[in-house]
Design a protein around this motif. Structure first.
Motif, short mmCIF file in Angstrom:
data_model
loop_
_atom_site.label_atom_id
_atom_site.label_comp_id
_atom_site.label_asym_id
_atom_site.label_seq_id
_atom_site.Cartn_x
_atom_site.Cartn_y
_atom_site.Cartn_z
N GLN A 33 5.92 7.28 -10.83
CA GLN A 33 6.41 8.66 -10.90
C GLN A 33 5.25 9.64 -10.90
OE1 GLN A 33 9.82 9.80 -10.87
NE2 GLN A 33 8.52 11.53 -10.26
N THR A 34 4.19 9.35 -11.63
CA THR A 34 3.00 10.21 -11.63
C THR A 34 2.41 10.31 -10.23
OG1 THR A 34 2.49 9.67 -13.93
CG2 THR A 34 0.68 10.52 -12.59
N TYR A 35 2.36 9.17 -9.55
CA TYR A 35 1.84 9.08 -8.17
C TYR A 35 2.68 9.97 -7.24
CZ TYR A 35 0.80 6.21 -3.88
OH TYR A 35 0.46 5.73 -2.66
N ILE A 36 4.00 9.88 -7.37
CA ILE A 36 4.89 10.72 -6.56
C ILE A 36 4.60 12.19 -6.82
CG2 ILE A 36 7.29 11.46 -6.23
CD1 ILE A 36 8.12 8.55 -6.89
N ASP A 48 0.80 -1.23 0.00
CA ASP A 48 0.00 0.00 0.00
C ASP A 48 0.83 1.27 0.00
OD1 ASP A 48 -2.38 -1.24 -0.25
OD2 ASP A 48 -3.09 -0.88 1.80
N VAL A 49 2.15 1.16 -0.14
CA VAL A 49 2.92 2.37 -0.36
C VAL A 49 2.55 2.98 -1.72
CG1 VAL A 49 5.25 3.32 -0.62
CG2 VAL A 49 4.83 1.52 1.06
N PHE A 50 2.14 2.12 -2.65
CA PHE A 50 1.72 2.57 -3.98
C PHE A 50 0.34 2.01 -4.28
CE2 PHE A 50 1.87 1.57 -8.69
CZ PHE A 50 1.57 2.86 -9.10
N LEU A 87 12.19 3.53 -7.24
CA LEU A 87 12.48 3.82 -8.65
C LEU A 87 13.97 3.68 -8.97
CD1 LEU A 87 10.14 6.84 -9.51
CD2 LEU A 87 9.89 4.44 -10.17
N LYS A 88 14.81 3.78 -7.96
CA LYS A 88 16.25 3.58 -8.17
C LYS A 88 16.61 2.10 -8.31
CE LYS A 88 17.31 7.68 -5.37
NZ LYS A 88 17.96 8.17 -4.12
N PHE A 144 9.87 6.68 -0.03
CA PHE A 144 9.92 5.24 -0.29
C PHE A 144 9.78 4.97 -1.79
CE2 PHE A 144 9.27 1.14 2.07
CZ PHE A 144 9.11 0.30 0.97
N CYS A 145 8.81 5.63 -2.42
CA CYS A 145 8.60 5.44 -3.86
C CYS A 145 9.80 5.93 -4.67
CB CYS A 145 7.33 6.16 -4.30
SG CYS A 145 5.80 5.40 -3.72
#
Length: 327
Positions: A269-272, A217-219, A246-247, A241-242
């Motif tokens: 990335q959009t979510y971030i 549920d982080v994303f 991505l790295k 965290f997100c």
């Protein structure tokens, strides 16, 4: 106007939530051991989500020959099948055990051998109560194990889930702090924890050889995330965290969110980007001395509503993010 309607909607919801809270509190006050009375409060949450286990359907989406995602009630389940057995990443609810097992058998599995919990929340990990006693080896971050043994209520902002302790045969036998690796069904499975985010015990699960990631549920791809602020979660933590995930992954990674459809790294990335906007809107108003009610009226999550429609987590994100940012 839309803003006026939003104010009325928020007022109605506030009154409804207050009524539900008072009703539950009055019942608890007349109960001999309210701290042990979980069933009624839990059922109220299930009702709020419209979850009737008798009507639940488990659907399956194929990623590869040995990787599939099960969708049902609660969090998405990633399934790995192969010579080493069946691995589940998250396991929904014990009431769905038979339906989940029917889906597993269609994929060639006979039992649940391994479970990775992305975190300890009820809709992702209470299936441990069904599969743990049958012998599944359970893995999770050490803080998730601690919260399963010593849980606190989960304040969703519009309703509270009273989490009961998990029995010992349903908690992780294997835990980690920052990262660890498993080797199952031909995959190197990497578990990462990048600090407090959705909870204090989140794990991103990356099947490197298959290039598939489960984010828990982080994303979230069914709406804005829930920030479990009362139990150490924060919107800044989710963003960080997100960014760290991505790295680790790449543009071709198949991403399984905690809820919602299978996604991509671009979706993360959009979510971030959307969360950063919400965070900054809330922070600027906190700096101006505005109250939560005033911030809610400003509708900091309006883009989420445009994308997903109305729902309790639209304003819930603001409520819980604010709680975490003002501690």
């Amino acid at each position: 106007s839309r803003r006026y309607k939003m104010k009325l909607s928020y007022l109605f919801k506030s009154l409804l939530i207050t009524f539900l809270f008072l009703s539950f509190s009055m019942h608890a006050a007349h109960h001999e051991k309210p701290e042990n009375d979980y069933e009624e409060g839990q059922q109220a949450v299930l009702d709020a989500f419209g979850w009737d286990f008798n009507q639940a359907e488990i659907t399956t989406e194929k990623i590869s020959d040995n990787l599939h995602v099960l969708f049902g009630y609660g969090g998405n389940i990633l399934v790995s099948t192969g010579k080493d057995g069946v691995l589940l990443v998250d396991d929904q609810f014990p009431q769905l055990k038979n339906k989940i097992m029917r889906s597993i058998r269609r994929l060639g599995g006979r039992s649940i051998d391994y479970i990775i919990n992305t975190h300890w929340h009820f809709d992702h990990a209470e299936g441990n109560n069904a599969f743990g006693p049958d012998g599944a080896k359970i893995v999770a971050h050490e803080n998730s194990r601690d919260m399963m043994l010593n849980p606190k209520p989960i304040n969703l902002s519009f309703i509270v889930y009273p989490q009961q302790p998990y029995p010992l045969n349903a908690v992780p036998q294997i835990t980690f702090q920052d990262n660890m690796k498993l080797h199952l069904n031909g995959d190197q499975i990497e578990l990462y924890h990048f600090g407090n985010a959705h909870t204090t015990g989140d794990a991103a699960v990356y099947l490197r050889d298959s290039n598939v990631l489960h984010m828990g549920d982080v994303f979230n791809m069914s709406g804005p995330p829930f920030v479990d602020a009362d139990n150490g979660g924060s919107i800044d933590g989710i963003i960080r965290f997100c960014e760290e995930v991505l790295k680790v992954i790449n543009d071709e990674t198949v991403v399984v969110p905690g809820h919602g459809p299978i996604s991509t790294s671009d979706d993360i990335q959009t979510y971030i980007d959307m969360l950063v906007v919400v965070r900054d809107r809330i922070q600027s108003q906190i700096d101006e001395g505005k109250s939560l009610e005033e911030i809610l009226i400003s509708d900091p999550t309006r883009e989420w509503r445009d994308m997903y429609g109305e729902g309790p987590f639209i304003q819930g994100l603001v409520d819980r993010a604010y709680a975490g940012m003002t501690k």
